[in-house]
Motif scaffolding. Structure first.
Motif, PDB file in Angstrom:
ATOM      1  N   VAL A   1      44.821  55.120 115.537  1.00 39.22           N
ATOM      2  CA  VAL A   1      45.494  54.661 114.321  1.00 39.22           C
ATOM      3  C   VAL A   1      47.004  54.734 114.539  1.00 39.22           C
ATOM      4  O   VAL A   1      47.541  55.778 114.899  1.00 39.22           O
ATOM      5  N   PHE A   2      47.679  53.617 114.338  1.00 37.18           N
ATOM      6  CA  PHE A   2      49.136  53.552 114.462  1.00 37.18           C
ATOM      7  C   PHE A   2      49.724  53.150 113.110  1.00 37.18           C
ATOM      8  O   PHE A   2      49.220  52.213 112.470  1.00 37.18           O
ATOM      9  N   PRO A   3      50.757  53.837 112.652  1.00 37.68           N
ATOM     10  CA  PRO A   3      51.378  53.454 111.379  1.00 37.68           C
ATOM     11  C   PRO A   3      51.896  52.022 111.419  1.00 37.68           C
ATOM     12  O   PRO A   3      52.403  51.569 112.460  1.00 37.68           O
ATOM     13  N   ASP A   4      51.759  51.324 110.324  1.00 35.50           N
ATOM     14  CA  ASP A   4      52.344  49.986 110.208  1.00 35.50           C
ATOM     15  C   ASP A   4      53.797  50.153 109.781  1.00 35.50           C
ATOM     16  O   ASP A   4      54.075  50.803 108.772  1.00 35.50           O
ATOM     17  N   VAL A   5      54.704  49.596 110.543  1.00 41.25           N
ATOM     18  CA  VAL A   5      56.125  49.899 110.372  1.00 41.25           C
ATOM     19  C   VAL A   5      56.893  48.682 109.890  1.00 41.25           C
ATOM     20  O   VAL A   5      56.743  47.579 110.432  1.00 41.25           O
TER      21      VAL A   5
ATOM     22  N   SER B   1      54.193  50.449 119.785  1.00 39.62           N
ATOM     23  CA  SER B   1      55.317  51.306 120.164  1.00 39.62           C
ATOM     24  C   SER B   1      56.136  51.711 118.945  1.00 39.62           C
ATOM     25  O   SER B   1      56.566  52.868 118.813  1.00 39.62           O
ATOM     26  N   LEU B   2      56.337  50.785 118.027  1.00 43.10           N
ATOM     27  CA  LEU B   2      57.040  51.094 116.779  1.00 43.10           C
ATOM     28  C   LEU B   2      56.273  52.138 115.972  1.00 43.10           C
ATOM     29  O   LEU B   2      56.863  53.008 115.324  1.00 43.10           O
ATOM     30  N   GLY B   3      54.943  52.053 116.014  1.00 45.18           N
ATOM     31  CA  GLY B   3      54.131  53.031 115.304  1.00 45.18           C
ATOM     32  C   GLY B   3      54.334  54.439 115.842  1.00 45.18           C
ATOM     33  O   GLY B   3      54.403  55.405 115.070  1.00 45.18           O
TER      34      GLY B   3
ATOM     35  N   ARG C   1      70.744  59.997 112.938  1.00 48.61           N
ATOM     36  CA  ARG C   1      69.971  58.831 112.494  1.00 48.61           C
ATOM     37  C   ARG C   1      68.534  58.983 112.973  1.00 48.61           C
ATOM     38  O   ARG C   1      68.205  59.821 113.813  1.00 48.61           O
ATOM     39  N   GLY C   2      67.659  58.146 112.431  1.00 53.71           N
ATOM     40  CA  GLY C   2      66.242  58.282 112.721  1.00 53.71           C
ATOM     41  C   GLY C   2      65.833  57.594 114.014  1.00 53.71           C
ATOM     42  O   GLY C   2      66.595  56.847 114.631  1.00 53.71           O
ATOM     43  N   PHE C   3      64.569  57.856 114.417  1.00 60.00           N
ATOM     44  CA  PHE C   3      64.031  57.275 115.637  1.00 60.00           C
ATOM     45  C   PHE C   3      63.896  55.755 115.522  1.00 60.00           C
ATOM     46  O   PHE C   3      63.993  55.050 116.532  1.00 60.00           O
ATOM     47  N   LEU C   4      63.679  55.227 114.323  1.00 59.28           N
ATOM     48  CA  LEU C   4      63.524  53.778 114.183  1.00 59.28           C
ATOM     49  C   LEU C   4      64.855  53.066 114.394  1.00 59.28           C
ATOM     50  O   LEU C   4      64.905  51.986 114.987  1.00 59.28           O
TER      51      LEU C   4
ATOM     52  N   LEU D   1      56.942  59.872 115.464  1.00 58.86           N
ATOM     53  CA  LEU D   1      57.927  60.848 115.933  1.00 58.86           C
ATOM     54  C   LEU D   1      58.963  61.120 114.852  1.00 58.86           C
ATOM     55  O   LEU D   1      59.403  62.260 114.659  1.00 58.86           O
ATOM     56  N   ASP D   2      59.341  60.085 114.134  1.00 54.46           N
ATOM     57  CA  ASP D   2      60.302  60.224 113.044  1.00 54.46           C
ATOM     58  C   ASP D   2      59.765  61.151 111.966  1.00 54.46           C
ATOM     59  O   ASP D   2      60.525  61.866 111.300  1.00 54.46           O
ATOM     60  N   ALA D   3      58.436  61.129 111.793  1.00 50.85           N
ATOM     61  CA  ALA D   3      57.793  61.958 110.771  1.00 50.85           C
ATOM     62  C   ALA D   3      57.476  63.359 111.271  1.00 50.85           C
ATOM     63  O   ALA D   3      56.875  64.163 110.546  1.00 50.85           O
TER      64      ALA D   3
END
Length: 389
Positions: free
Chosen positions: A10-14, A302-304, A78-81, A309-311
């Motif tokens: 499961v990968f978060p939808d970003v 990869s974005l997921g 700043r965040g990972f995104l 990681l950001d979370a």
């Protein structure tokens, strides 16, 4: 009985925040300036082959090195995104980012998470300023993806530790300042529990660096020989015996970023430029469409991982999946480009031409599925994760 844990597949939808979209525009303008300066050459594998400390310092001056580090340690907070967007643009442009690459991607986050306050105060502002560059000393001749079998030893001395052993494939050790080295501090018990990490000055007495050249003749990797290197107590990273846990967490940063699918992206851009100058056939366009669809899919995964990681999560298995899919795509892209256009690869052609870029990508291609853990080992990690789930 089903597990209550989320599936490792499961990968978060970003959805990128508006700040990240604005940042992308700023980075492109900066890259236009650097292209005019002659520093951005649009080459494949720029995160390995493009060492330019001046470029890294100019990038740091914009606040784009150490972006996710807290402001109290010189970072941008700043965040990972947002960092992801910057990295994506740099790699897509083939910018020379290898000087600060490991420092920004791994060493900084590792020191932030595991380092002492003294280590944070010393290293992190220098990393964020593009003034301190790191290598990673993990692999050995008989310990590649199986890091638990490392033989490098760290023995207690009056003032710290003495390191002995050889690390292989240590990228940039001949030009960087420090290396984070995984070594065995206890040989009596569990092989995972006896490992620790150390920050080693690459100019210290007892450090000997032996080049390992690519097929192209380039000097990017090294054998890092530690011949009785004295390391003070203050350069133990984290706690003694926690090296295995620290290094496996670190690998999520190493395996999941845009560099795992964008290494050969400049070659795809070159292909599109070449096709734009002639009447492309339906089959050529179909092949380009397949590559683009695969690229888009891996990017979403990869974005997921970046969002996880950001979370504050540790998406080790998802990172392994991204690395496996992404590096296979990089190799497939080179093969497809060769089949679509009969242009011969020529390393001596004019820099930036399709022939020269193709040759560069081909000569670097053996490493795509090896560095960061072989794909075969990664599939084992993924399989075990699914079985445990």
């Amino acid at each position: 009985m089903s597990s209550s844990r989320p599936s490792p597949l499961v990968f978060p939808d970003v959805t990128l925040p508006e700040s990240a979209l604005l940042l992308r525009t700023e980075v492109r303008a900066f890259l236009d300036e650097e292209h005019a300066r002659g520093t951005v050459l649009g080459r494949p594998d720029s995160w390995l082959a493009g060492w330019d400390d001046g470029f890294s310092r100019r990038l740091a001056g914009r606040g784009w090195v150490g972006m996710a580090l807290p402001t109290e340690y010189g970072g941008a907070g700043r965040g990972f995104l947002e960092r992801y967007v910057v990295i994506e643009e740099l790699l897509a442009a083939g910018a020379p980012v290898s000087a600060h690459w490991v420092s920004d991607r791994q060493a900084g986050p590792s020191v932030l998470q595991h380092g002492s306050e003294e280590q944070r105060r010393f290293f992190l502002p220098r990393i964020a300023a593009g003034q301190c560059f790191f290598s990673i000393g993990m692999s050995e001749k008989s310990s590649g993806s199986d890091l638990a079998s490392v033989a490098a030893r760290a023995e207690r001395t009056a003032g710290g530790w003495r390191l002995t052993g050889t690390k292989m494939w240590t990228g940039g050790a001949h030009v960087n300042d420090y290396a984070i080295v995984l070594a065995r501090t206890d040989e009596t018990g569990d092989r995972h529990a006896g490992l620790s990490q150390f920050i080693v000055d690459l100019r210290a007495p007892g450090v000997r660096i032996e080049p390992i050249r690519l097929m192209s003749g380039e000097h990017r990797f090294n054998a890092l020989h530690l011949e009785g290197v004295d390391v003070p107590d203050g350069m133990l990273l984290g706690r003694q015996g926690d090296g295995w846990k620290q290094v496996t967490g670190e690998l999520a940063f190493e395996r999941s970023g845009p560099e795992r699918y964008l290494t050969t992206f400049p070659l795809l851009v070159s292909l599109l430029r070449e096709l734009g100058q002639r009447a492309a056939t339906a089959e050529q366009l179909r092949q380009v469409g397949i590559l683009t669809a695969r690229l888009h899919s891996v990017r979403r995964l990869s974005l997921g991982v970046a969002a996880a990681l950001d979370a504050g999560a540790s998406p080790d298995i998802q990172a392994a999946l991204v690395k496996d899919l992404g590096t296979r795509l990089e190799g497939a892209l080179v093969d497809t480009v060769r089949s679509i256009l009969p242009t011969p690869a020529d390393p001596h052609a004019t820099p930036g031409t399709h022939s020269e870029l193709l040759a560069f990508a081909l000569l670097h291609s053996p490493g795509y599925t090896l560095r960061g853990g072989t794909n075969e080992i990664l599939r084992g990690i993924i399989t075990r994760g699914l079985e445990q789930h």
